[in-house]
Motif scaffolding. Structure first.
Motif, mmCIF file in Angstrom:
data_model
loop_
_atom_site.group_PDB
_atom_site.id
_atom_site.type_symbol
_atom_site.label_atom_id
_atom_site.label_comp_id
_atom_site.label_asym_id
_atom_site.label_seq_id
_atom_site.Cartn_x
_atom_site.Cartn_y
_atom_site.Cartn_z
ATOM 1 N N SER A 136 -7.198 2.951 -3.072
ATOM 2 C CA SER A 136 -8.323 2.617 -2.031
ATOM 3 C C SER A 136 -8.739 0.936 -1.719
ATOM 4 N N PRO A 137 -8.670 0.256 -2.867
ATOM 5 C CA PRO A 137 -9.291 -1.119 -2.599
ATOM 6 C C PRO A 137 -8.276 -1.815 -1.808
ATOM 7 N N LYS A 161 -7.813 -2.624 6.081
ATOM 8 C CA LYS A 161 -8.846 -2.354 7.418
ATOM 9 C C LYS A 161 -9.559 -3.568 7.589
ATOM 10 N N GLN A 162 -9.931 -4.370 6.665
ATOM 11 C CA GLN A 162 -10.847 -5.372 7.011
ATOM 12 C C GLN A 162 -10.091 -6.356 7.511
ATOM 13 N N ARG A 174 -6.407 -0.339 0.647
ATOM 14 C CA ARG A 174 -6.616 0.278 2.082
ATOM 15 C C ARG A 174 -7.824 -0.476 2.617
ATOM 16 N N ASP A 175 -8.750 -0.719 1.846
ATOM 17 C CA ASP A 175 -9.935 -1.398 2.393
ATOM 18 C C ASP A 175 -9.728 -2.834 2.932
ATOM 19 N N LYS A 176 -8.831 -3.362 1.981
ATOM 20 C CA LYS A 176 -8.583 -4.950 2.486
ATOM 21 C C LYS A 176 -7.720 -4.939 3.685
ATOM 22 N N GLU A 233 -9.670 -5.543 11.331
ATOM 23 C CA GLU A 233 -10.867 -5.746 12.192
ATOM 24 C C GLU A 233 -10.559 -7.201 12.398
ATOM 25 N N TYR A 269 0.777 -1.236 0.093
ATOM 26 C CA TYR A 269 -0.036 -0.058 -0.052
ATOM 27 C C TYR A 269 1.080 1.262 0.044
ATOM 28 N N TYR A 302 -3.990 7.990 -2.993
ATOM 29 C CA TYR A 302 -4.620 7.488 -1.685
ATOM 30 C C TYR A 302 -6.150 7.306 -1.878
ATOM 31 N N HIS A 303 -6.971 8.270 -2.476
ATOM 32 C CA HIS A 303 -8.474 8.013 -2.689
ATOM 33 C C HIS A 303 -8.978 7.275 -3.627
#
Length: 87
Positions: free
Chosen positions: A71-72, A78-79, A74-76, A82, A18, A66-67
């Motif tokens: 972003s995909p 975060k997932q 970054r979402d991965k 979590e 990333y 970044y945006h």
């Protein structure tokens, strides 16, 4: 061996990928900013427009990376974070 070690290793690899994506993802706005500022710099006989064009273009590239581009990923990340916090 801890069962979370492969997940932590994968998360670390994703974070590295990333950061590489964000910082090397784009250079278009930097070049456009420099090219747009070149005539102004020549006309005013100053480096200030080139510096401003370079910095503004670089900021635009980082924002775009970044945006939109990364972003995909970054979402991965975060997932995965979590999931690790739930376990």
């Amino acid at each position: 061996m801890n069962e979370d070690e492969p997940s932590l290793k994968r998360l670390k690899e994703l974070r590295q990928t990333y950061s590489e994506c964000v910082f090397s993802g784009s250079w278009i706005f930097t070049v456009v900013g420099l090219l747009a500022a070149l005539p102004l710099g020549l006309r005013w006989k100053s480096y200030n427009p080139l510096v401003v064009g370079f910095l503004a273009g670089g900021a635009g590239d980082l924002y775009r990376s970044y945006h939109y581009i990364c972003s995909p990923l970054r979402d991965k990340i975060k997932q995965m974070e979590e999931q690790l916090h739930e376990d």
